[in-house]
Design a protein around this motif. Structure first.
Motif, short mmCIF file in Angstrom:
data_model
loop_
_atom_site.label_atom_id
_atom_site.label_comp_id
_atom_site.label_asym_id
_atom_site.label_seq_id
_atom_site.Cartn_x
_atom_site.Cartn_y
_atom_site.Cartn_z
N ALA A 1 0.82 -1.21 0.00
CA ALA A 1 0.00 0.00 0.00
C ALA A 1 0.86 1.26 0.00
N LEU A 2 1.90 1.29 0.82
CA LEU A 2 2.79 2.46 0.88
C LEU A 2 3.54 2.66 -0.43
N LEU A 3 3.99 1.58 -1.05
CA LEU A 3 4.72 1.69 -2.32
C LEU A 3 3.82 2.23 -3.42
N LEU A 4 2.56 1.86 -3.40
CA LEU A 4 1.62 2.37 -4.40
C LEU A 4 1.20 3.81 -4.08
N LEU A 5 0.92 4.09 -2.81
CA LEU A 5 0.50 5.42 -2.41
C LEU A 5 1.58 6.46 -2.72
N LEU A 6 2.82 6.18 -2.30
CA LEU A 6 3.91 7.11 -2.55
C LEU A 6 4.32 7.14 -4.01
N GLY A 7 3.95 6.10 -4.76
CA GLY A 7 4.21 6.10 -6.19
C GLY A 7 3.32 7.06 -6.95
N PHE A 8 2.12 7.29 -6.43
CA PHE A 8 1.18 8.20 -7.08
C PHE A 8 1.07 9.54 -6.36
N TYR A 9 1.36 9.58 -5.06
CA TYR A 9 1.19 10.82 -4.31
C TYR A 9 2.30 10.96 -3.26
N PRO A 10 3.50 11.34 -3.69
CA PRO A 10 4.62 11.47 -2.74
C PRO A 10 4.66 12.82 -2.02
N LYS A 11 3.72 13.71 -2.31
CA LYS A 11 3.78 15.08 -1.80
C LYS A 11 3.91 15.20 -0.28
N PRO A 12 3.18 14.40 0.52
CA PRO A 12 3.35 14.55 1.98
C PRO A 12 4.78 14.31 2.44
N VAL A 13 5.50 13.47 1.74
CA VAL A 13 6.88 13.18 2.12
C VAL A 13 7.83 14.22 1.54
N THR A 14 7.65 14.58 0.28
CA THR A 14 8.55 15.56 -0.34
C THR A 14 8.41 16.93 0.32
N ASP A 15 7.23 17.26 0.82
CA ASP A 15 7.05 18.54 1.53
C ASP A 15 7.90 18.59 2.79
N VAL A 16 8.12 17.44 3.41
CA VAL A 16 8.95 17.37 4.61
C VAL A 16 10.43 17.37 4.25
N ILE A 17 10.77 16.69 3.16
CA ILE A 17 12.17 16.53 2.77
C ILE A 17 12.75 17.81 2.18
#
Length: 510
Positions: free
Chosen positions: A466-482
């Protein structure tokens, strides 16, 4: 809740859990497993609250805590996190409960204590959290070294074939790297104003030649830990001998300490030295991508194959770091997270296959998908995620690394792209030889090979998929932190992104 000591509690909680689990009677292995799992889930809940308390647009280092330790030497228990460390802390909190659940029966075939096995996993979680949360250089070094101990025993006492050789090799390589770092840490204290505080050291004025030598001391330690070519030879042995769950943490998290250390310590503390050594670091990273991929193609041991793929992936992370662009830097940090998820899943699924067959040799499989279609499907998905198939999270990471690198160094980006082709070769070869084709008669005769994914195993793989698919289509919550942390690191190094060639594009369009 921002005043809550998230990082110190998050670091100590697994250690307390490890003590509780270790003192449970050996005659109650199920109780030890349940307590370890429950404790790791409590750490995950606390990590989620920490993520919520972190402000993506706030200060660079947040959730800071500092407690006096050795005042005479300027050593403190100082914890703080930026966006880079935060995503790694969340990766640890997510992976450890899944590894414990996946390792439910791993220690049962050993003469060693089952409670001690799960206690070691919790001790490992404590040290991994501590190394990413430390904001004091000496404290970071202590966690960096202590982290070797639980992994050494996990490999040497609970591993498979040649476990003692692999454990000693892992320990010696890491210990040698730690000695280089210790020399650099002492030198940094001398020239940095007799302090180990990260923020004070970033602002310190260090002589150019001294800074280069100190950079080299840290870089060698981190290159061994990552590992980068040519310091990689310990990883296939350790990954091949370790239990599948421990191997997932070894490759998914422990190795990221090397790349994290370069981002947190080498670049901000020694900016001129980082720029001076960058061409050499890029060369090592590119060689590692191609060399490790070629070795992976020729492997017949599934666990060693996955280990070699990780060496190639760390080459991509190294390219992203030393390209010195925000796109490539964000891609490298995102790669650290996504590689942990994808390779963690791949190692756990390979472990499920190996436990059923009693062998990690590719030649002992063949057509297994006919007997275990669901497990074969998960293996195929994990392989596709590992080779960065579009739609999975690693694709975003790899794309950002290559895009950000191409703007400043086209040759490195083009050569690195060749690694993608080789990745497709070794992943598809592995899947085809193990789960596709003619059914191996020996598999049909084995009752264990007719067991598809159990409910417990489905619970293990489902969150990672689920995480690999979710971040594959919507990585914004993580990239906003990084992104803010990466931008601050690039400012420390004194690099800015190249301006887009808008004029050239307009001229060409005419």
């Amino acid at each position: 809740m921002s005043d809550f000591p998230y990082l110190s509690v998050l670091t100590l909680a697994p250690l307390v859990g490890a003590v509780v689990v270790a003192f449970l009677p050996r005659t109650r292995p199920d109780l030890a497993k349940q307590v370890a799992l429950g404790w790791s889930l409590a750490v995950l809940v606390l990590a989620i609250f920490m993520w919520i308390a972190f402000s993506a647009g706030g200060d660079r280092l947040q959730l800071r805590e500092s407690y006096s330790w050795i005042p005479r030497w300027g050593v403190n228990f100082t914890f703080a996190t930026d966006g880079i460390a935060l995503v790694m802390l969340m990766l640890i909190a997510v992976l450890v409960p899944l590894v414990i659940l996946a390792s439910w029966h791993d220690a049962e075939g050993s003469k060693r204590s089952v409670p001690i096995y799960f206690a070691l996993l919790l001790v490992l979680e404590c040290t991994m959290i501590g190394v990413f949360a430390a904001a004091d250089v000496f404290l970071f070094y202590v966690f960096f070294e202590v982290m070797l101990v639980p992994m050494y025993f996990l490999i040497g006492s609970y591993g498979g074939h040649q476990r003692q050789y692999a454990a000693v090799k892992f320990f010696l390589y890491s210990l040698v790297g730690g000695l280089f770092m210790l020399a650099a840490v002492i030198g940094l204290w001398v020239v940095g104003g007799h302090t180990f505080d990260w923020q004070h050291l970033v602002d310190a004025d260090i002589n150019t030649n001294t800074a280069r030598w100190l950079f080299l001391g840290f870089f060698v330690a981190f290159a061994i830990k990552a590992p980068f070519f040519p310091f990689h030879t310990w990883l296939p042995d350790a990954g091949g001998a370790a239990p599948a769950g421990a191997a997932a943490l070894l490759v998914g998290v422990l190795d990221k300490v090397g790349t994290f250390g370069i981002l947190r310590y080498c670049l901000p503390l020694f900016p001129e030295a980082s720029r001076w050594f960058a061409p050499w670091a890029l060369a090592l990273a590119v060689i590692g991508i191609i060399y490790a991929a070629l070795l992976a193609v020729g492997q017949n041991d599934l666990k060693r194959l996955v280990s070699y793929t990780s060496v190639a992936h760390f080459g991509f992370i190294g390219v992203g770091i030393f390209a010195f662009t925000t796109q490539a830097g964000t891609g490298s940090v995102l790669y650290m997270l996504n590689h942990g998820l994808a390779t963690g899943l791949l190692f756990l699924v390979v472990g499920m296959l190996v436990s059923r067959r009693g062998s990690a040799m590719v030649g002992d499989f063949g057509g297994a998908g006919r007997l275990m279609p669901l497990l074969a499907g998960v293996l195929f998905f994990a392989g596709l995620a590992s080779l960065a198939m579009p739609g999975t999270a690693p694709f975003i990471s790899e794309f950002l690394v290559l895009l950000g690198t191409f703007t400043v160094n086209k040759l490195v980006a083009v050569i690195a792209t060749a690694g993608i082709i080789l990745a497709a070769a070794y992943v598809l070869w592995m899947v085809q030889r193990t789960t596709q084709g003619t059914l191996n008669p020996a598999l049909a005769e084995s009752p264990s090979m007719r067991r598809d994914l159990s409910v417990r195993e489905k619970v293990v793989v489902a969150p990672l998929i689920a995480l690999l698919l979710l971040l594959g289509f919507y990585p914004k919550p993580v990239t906003d932190v990084i992104n803010p942390a990466v931008q601050a690191t690039m400012q420390d190094v004194g690099r800015t992104d190249p301006a887009p060639a808008v004029g050239n594009v307009q001229e060409a369009s005419r």
